[in-house]
Design a protein around this motif. Structure first.
Motif, PDB file in Angstrom:
ATOM      1  N   GLY A  24      -6.688   0.203   8.116  1.00 30.39           N
ATOM      2  CA  GLY A  24      -5.546  -0.543   8.658  1.00 30.39           C
ATOM      3  C   GLY A  24      -4.215   0.163   8.476  1.00 30.39           C
ATOM      4  O   GLY A  24      -3.156  -0.480   8.539  1.00 30.39           O
ATOM      5  N   GLY A  47      -7.682   0.883  19.751  1.00 33.77           N
ATOM      6  CA  GLY A  47      -9.052   0.925  19.219  1.00 33.77           C
ATOM      7  C   GLY A  47      -9.943  -0.208  19.680  1.00 33.77           C
ATOM      8  O   GLY A  47     -10.972  -0.468  19.045  1.00 33.77           O
ATOM      9  N   ARG A  81     -16.961   0.972  11.365  1.00 35.31           N
ATOM     10  CA  ARG A  81     -16.865   1.422  12.754  1.00 35.31           C
ATOM     11  C   ARG A  81     -16.286   2.825  12.847  1.00 35.31           C
ATOM     12  O   ARG A  81     -16.790   3.676  13.588  1.00 35.31           O
ATOM     13  CB  ARG A  81     -16.011   0.399  13.493  1.00 35.31           C
ATOM     14  N   ARG A  91       0.808  -1.210   0.000  1.00 34.02           N
ATOM     15  CA  ARG A  91       0.000   0.000   0.000  1.00 34.02           C
ATOM     16  C   ARG A  91       0.848   1.268   0.000  1.00 34.02           C
ATOM     17  O   ARG A  91       0.415   2.305  -0.457  1.00 34.02           O
ATOM     18  CB  ARG A  91      -0.890   0.016   1.228  1.00 34.02           C
ATOM     19  N   ASP A 128      -1.275  -0.335  10.990  1.00 35.24           N
ATOM     20  CA  ASP A 128      -0.599  -1.638  10.916  1.00 35.24           C
ATOM     21  C   ASP A 128       0.509  -1.596   9.870  1.00 35.24           C
ATOM     22  O   ASP A 128       1.571  -2.187  10.044  1.00 35.24           O
ATOM     23  CB  ASP A 128      -1.593  -2.752  10.530  1.00 35.24           C
ATOM     24  N   ARG A 130     -13.590 -11.096   3.065  1.00 35.48           N
ATOM     25  CA  ARG A 130     -14.184  -9.781   2.831  1.00 35.48           C
ATOM     26  C   ARG A 130     -14.099  -9.380   1.356  1.00 35.48           C
ATOM     27  O   ARG A 130     -14.974  -8.744   0.817  1.00 35.48           O
ATOM     28  CB  ARG A 130     -13.459  -8.740   3.667  1.00 35.48           C
ATOM     29  N   ARG A 186      -9.048 -11.516   5.418  1.00 29.82           N
ATOM     30  CA  ARG A 186      -9.291 -10.457   4.449  1.00 29.82           C
ATOM     31  C   ARG A 186      -9.929 -11.010   3.174  1.00 29.82           C
ATOM     32  O   ARG A 186     -10.724 -10.363   2.534  1.00 29.82           O
ATOM     33  CB  ARG A 186      -7.982  -9.772   4.052  1.00 29.82           C
ATOM     34  N   ALA A 219      -8.431   4.757  13.210  1.00 27.59           N
ATOM     35  CA  ALA A 219      -8.145   3.489  12.517  1.00 27.59           C
ATOM     36  C   ALA A 219      -8.913   2.357  13.196  1.00 27.59           C
ATOM     37  O   ALA A 219      -8.329   1.535  13.890  1.00 27.59           O
ATOM     38  CB  ALA A 219      -6.640   3.215  12.539  1.00 27.59           C
ATOM     39  N   LEU A 220     -10.229   2.359  12.992  1.00 26.91           N
ATOM     40  CA  LEU A 220     -11.056   1.321  13.621  1.00 26.91           C
ATOM     41  C   LEU A 220     -11.622   0.359  12.586  1.00 26.91           C
ATOM     42  O   LEU A 220     -12.376  -0.548  12.928  1.00 26.91           O
ATOM     43  CB  LEU A 220     -12.215   1.958  14.395  1.00 26.91           C
ATOM     44  N   GLY A 254      -6.811   3.968  17.408  1.00 23.38           N
ATOM     45  CA  GLY A 254      -7.140   2.723  16.709  1.00 23.38           C
ATOM     46  C   GLY A 254      -6.017   1.722  16.674  1.00 23.38           C
ATOM     47  O   GLY A 254      -4.886   2.011  17.051  1.00 23.38           O
ATOM     48  N   GLY A 255      -6.368   0.523  16.238  1.00 23.15           N
ATOM     49  CA  GLY A 255      -5.385  -0.563  16.160  1.00 23.15           C
ATOM     50  C   GLY A 255      -5.235  -1.261  17.502  1.00 23.15           C
ATOM     51  O   GLY A 255      -5.762  -0.811  18.519  1.00 23.15           O
TER      52      GLY A 255
HETATM   53  N1  UDP Z   1      -9.543  -2.167  14.769  1.00 22.28           N
HETATM   54  C1  UDP Z   1      -9.682  -1.506  15.973  1.00 22.28           C
HETATM   55  N2  UDP Z   1     -10.776  -1.808  16.725  1.00 22.28           N
HETATM   56  C2  UDP Z   1     -11.700  -2.723  16.366  1.00 22.28           C
HETATM   57  C3  UDP Z   1     -11.544  -3.379  15.126  1.00 22.28           C
HETATM   58  C4  UDP Z   1     -10.443  -3.067  14.351  1.00 22.28           C
HETATM   59  O1  UDP Z   1      -8.868  -0.680  16.316  1.00 22.28           O
HETATM   60  O2  UDP Z   1     -12.663  -2.928  17.125  1.00 22.28           O
HETATM   61  C5  UDP Z   1      -8.379  -1.844  13.946  1.00 22.28           C
HETATM   62  C6  UDP Z   1      -7.554  -3.008  13.492  1.00 22.28           C
HETATM   63  O3  UDP Z   1      -6.611  -3.354  14.492  1.00 22.28           O
HETATM   64  C7  UDP Z   1      -6.897  -2.486  12.237  1.00 22.28           C
HETATM   65  C8  UDP Z   1      -7.837  -1.398  11.758  1.00 22.28           C
HETATM   66  O4  UDP Z   1      -8.835  -1.265  12.756  1.00 22.28           O
HETATM   67  O5  UDP Z   1      -5.672  -1.889  12.551  1.00 22.28           O
HETATM   68  C9  UDP Z   1      -8.483  -1.661  10.449  1.00 22.28           C
HETATM   69  O6  UDP Z   1      -8.973  -2.937  10.379  1.00 22.28           O
HETATM   70  P1  UDP Z   1      -9.259  -3.658   9.031  1.00 22.28           P
HETATM   71  O7  UDP Z   1      -7.990  -4.028   8.368  1.00 22.28           O
HETATM   72  O8  UDP Z   1     -10.218  -4.728   9.361  1.00 22.28           O
HETATM   73  O9  UDP Z   1     -10.025  -2.531   8.220  1.00 22.28           O
HETATM   74  P2  UDP Z   1      -9.839  -1.861   6.793  1.00 22.28           P
HETATM   75  O10 UDP Z   1      -8.396  -1.472   6.630  1.00 22.28           O
HETATM   76  O11 UDP Z   1     -10.265  -2.859   5.797  1.00 22.28           O
HETATM   77  O12 UDP Z   1     -10.756  -0.681   6.880  1.00 22.28           O
END
Ligand code: UDP
Length: 590
Positions: free
Chosen positions: A532, A478, A510, A247, A535, A568, A565, A505-506, A451-452
């Motif tokens: 994410g 998060g 969410r 990414r 991460d 999804r 993933r 970053a949730l 988050g994270g």
């Molecule tokens: N995450 C969080 N709380 C939660 C669920 C997820 O902080 O209750 C964080 C998770 O650790 C990750 C980030 O949200 O770092 C994004 O998660 P994901 O990869 O599922 O989402 P996307 O990148 O697809 O939006």
């Protein structure tokens, strides 16, 4: 039925007849509302003209089987016309279409033909029509498929016994589709509409049915279904791959990869080439010895390959038309911005909404902000988010309230391109976080990281701090339940920290719901949903080995690390289908 005797004269006369009728049709409809090649309503004329012309000139018009086909072709053209005028739905028309096809096939084939054969042949004719209808999303595509199919069938015929009617119908299809192709080469938008597709699809099906050959039936079925499945699977696969790919580094090659598959001329070339390949394979299996026509097809393949490679190698000329500020994809307005635009908008917003000492003091007292302007919410939207917006009204309204919806994902860029309203490019979430931090370092903005998993936001913040010397005003993990007391406490801590920027970053949806809640306690600031990104920035997810990055199979490595993933990602074909349907529906507006 009269078997074909191998004479060339009826063929030449029939081709001349087909051309004559085609030109006549074009002249007759010129300057009319349904001008040939312009209006979708006249789509059947070229095919019917060529078909009747070939029948008259080839001397088979008096045969009952030919008349049965002609009657069905005309009736299907009328049905298609009604469909294009939006008078009836496909479902209403389906039984009538099936009835027409069944009756004509009974009349056209020998009386002894079993009803099972006629029913399966009818289903097959409907399948071919559906294949062509889907191919018509790109408007030259049906002509290429028809022309190549007709050519291949001729080669197949050259090794077998076949009837005069089959040869003439095939000839009519070949002539009319090649003429339509030539007609469209001047950049003209040549539409066939449902009437053309229904007629031509039925005739194509009838050609091989007249031969009654099982292997031909299989061959006919295999090729069109692959043509439907392949581009769909390819686009979905590429979008999936882009999710797993690196990414931070989004190199040129991947961008180009999805660009070429989407531009019309390249899509047409690709599908045509793919179709030719399949025809070869089928012919290799079905015919004993290659004929001169077989080599002609091979030559066509080589030429297409050459044109394809040179088109792929050519850089796309820039589009000089002014780009709209927002582009609508599946009902969501996506902003046509590049990362520097986003930074400019953020800077403008934060400078305009500088808190004065009085408003700041009052806000601390009331735990609110007296400034009337509200949070500047940035959504980094990918294709899955757009699909979700169509399913969850709460998520859709959060997106609609956002100040900016930026295209974070290959799928969104592809969709915009495919719908004819291209976006300038991706605004990947990870890169955006880094660029915002760069500006924050320059202007002294306060940043909150939320988050994270525990420690991840901190690691990401440290990495960014090392690079851009930022002012960090809060870090929280998060993992707390939505609407819980813990969430209230987090909201309170954010309100007290009064960040200029908050990265949330949730994960989707969410983070968008959280930002919606944040609006009530933070009236000023920029909130960015970053998924994410922490991460990736904290390098919690190990990077793929270098050789995997080089060969663009980093996605395979990510899939191995995060198989959840993949589940999804199954939403991506849904997104591709919705975009296709959207384009399809738009095309059908008269
Ligand atoms: N995450 C969080 N709380 C939660 C669920 C997820 O902080 O209750 C964080 C998770 O650790 C990750 C980030 O949200 O770092 C994004 O998660 P994901 O990869 O599922 O989402 P996307 O990148 O697809 O939006």
């Amino acid at each position: 039925m009269t078997p074909y005797t191998g004479q060339l004269e009826p063929l030449i006369t029939a081709a001349a007849g087909a051309i004559l009728f085609w030109v006549l049709g074009a002249r007759l409809t010129a300057n009319m509302r349904f001008e040939l090649g312009r209006g979708r309503y006249a789509g059947a004329f070229p095919f019917l003209g060529a078909f009747i012309g070939a029948g008259l000139a080839g001397g088979v018009f008096v045969q009952q089987s030919f008349q049965a086909l002609a009657a069905a072709a005309i009736l299907l053209a009328i049905i298609g016309f009604l469909r294009d005028r939006q008078r009836f739905s496909y479902l209403t028309l389906l039984p009538w279409g099936a009835l027409i096809i069944i009756t004509s096939l009974f009349a056209a084939t020998d009386a002894a033909t079993s009803s099972i054969f006629v029913i399966s042949a009818t289903l097959w004719a409907i399948l071919i029509i559906v294949c062509l209808k889907i191919a018509a999303l790109v408007y030259e595509m049906p002509f290429i498929l028809l022309a190549t199919s007709a050519l291949t069938q001729f080669i197949y015929f050259s090794q077998h016994q076949f009837t005069q009617s089959a040869v003439l119908v095939n000839l009519a299809l070949l002539t009319s589709s090649v003429l339509m192709l030539l007609y469209s080469t001047g950049g003209r938008r040549v539409l066939t509409g449902s009437s053309g597709i229904f007629t031509a699809g039925f005739l194509l099906a009838a050609v091989s049915l007249l031969e009654g050959s099982g292997s031909m039936l299989l061959f006919g079925l295999f090729v069109p279904s692959m043509v439907i499945l392949f581009p769909f699977a390819l686009i979905s696969g590429m979008i999936v791959a882009s999710y797993f790919g690196n990414r931070l580094h989004h190199g040129n090659s991947r961008e180009r990869l999805y660009a070429w598959s989407l531009r019309r001329e390249k899509t047409v070339l690709f599908a045509g080439l793919f179709f030719l390949c399949l025809n070869f394979l089928a012919l290799l299996v079905l015919i004993d010895a290659p004929t001169p026509a077989y080599f002609a097809l091979f030559l066509l393949f080589v030429i297409s390959l050459f044109v394809f490679v040179s088109t792929f190698a050519r850089k796309d000329a820039g589009n000089n038309a002014p780009m709209p500020r927002q582009i609508e994809i599946l009902g969501i307005a996506v902003d046509a911005v590049v990362p520097t635009d986003v930074i400019e908008r953020i800077t403008g917003y934060l400078q305009q909404n500088m808190p004065t000492p009085e408003t700041a003091a009052q806000a601390i007292e009331n735990n609110t902000d007296s400034n009337s302007s509200s949070l500047f919410h940035i959504v980094t939207a990918d294709s899955l988010a757009l699909v979700r917006a169509g399913e969850e009204i709460r998520f859709k309204s959060a997106m609609q309230r956002a100040a900016l919806v930026v295209p974070d994902g290959a799928g969104v860029v592809w969709a915009a391109d495919f719908l004819g309203t291209p976006l300038p490019g991706r605004v990947p979430g990870v890169a955006l976080v880094s660029q915002i931090c760069e500006a924050a370092g320059k202007y002294g903005w306060k940043i909150f990281f939320l988050g994270g998993k525990a420690g991840i936001a901190e690691q990401a913040a440290n990495t960014l701090n090392k690079e851009h010397s930022i002012n960090i005003c809060g870090i929280e993990h998060g993992y707390f339940a939505p609407d819980s007391e813990e969430e209230e406490a987090v909201l309170e801590r954010i309100a007290r920290a009064r960040p200029d920027i908050i990265f949330v970053a949730l994960g989707v949806p969410r983070q968008e719901y959280f930002i919606a809640r944040l609006r009530s306690c933070l009236k000023r600031g920029v909130a960015v949903g970053v998924g994410g990104s922490f991460d990736v920035i904290s390098q919690t997810l190990p990077r793929a080995p270098y050789w995997m990055q080089r060969f663009a199979i980093e996605w395979l490595f990510r899939l191995w690390l995060e198989p959840r993933r993949f589940m999804r990602m199954l939403g991506i074909p849904v997104f591709v289908l919705q975009i296709l349907r959207h384009k399809w529906n738009n095309n059908q507006k008269p």
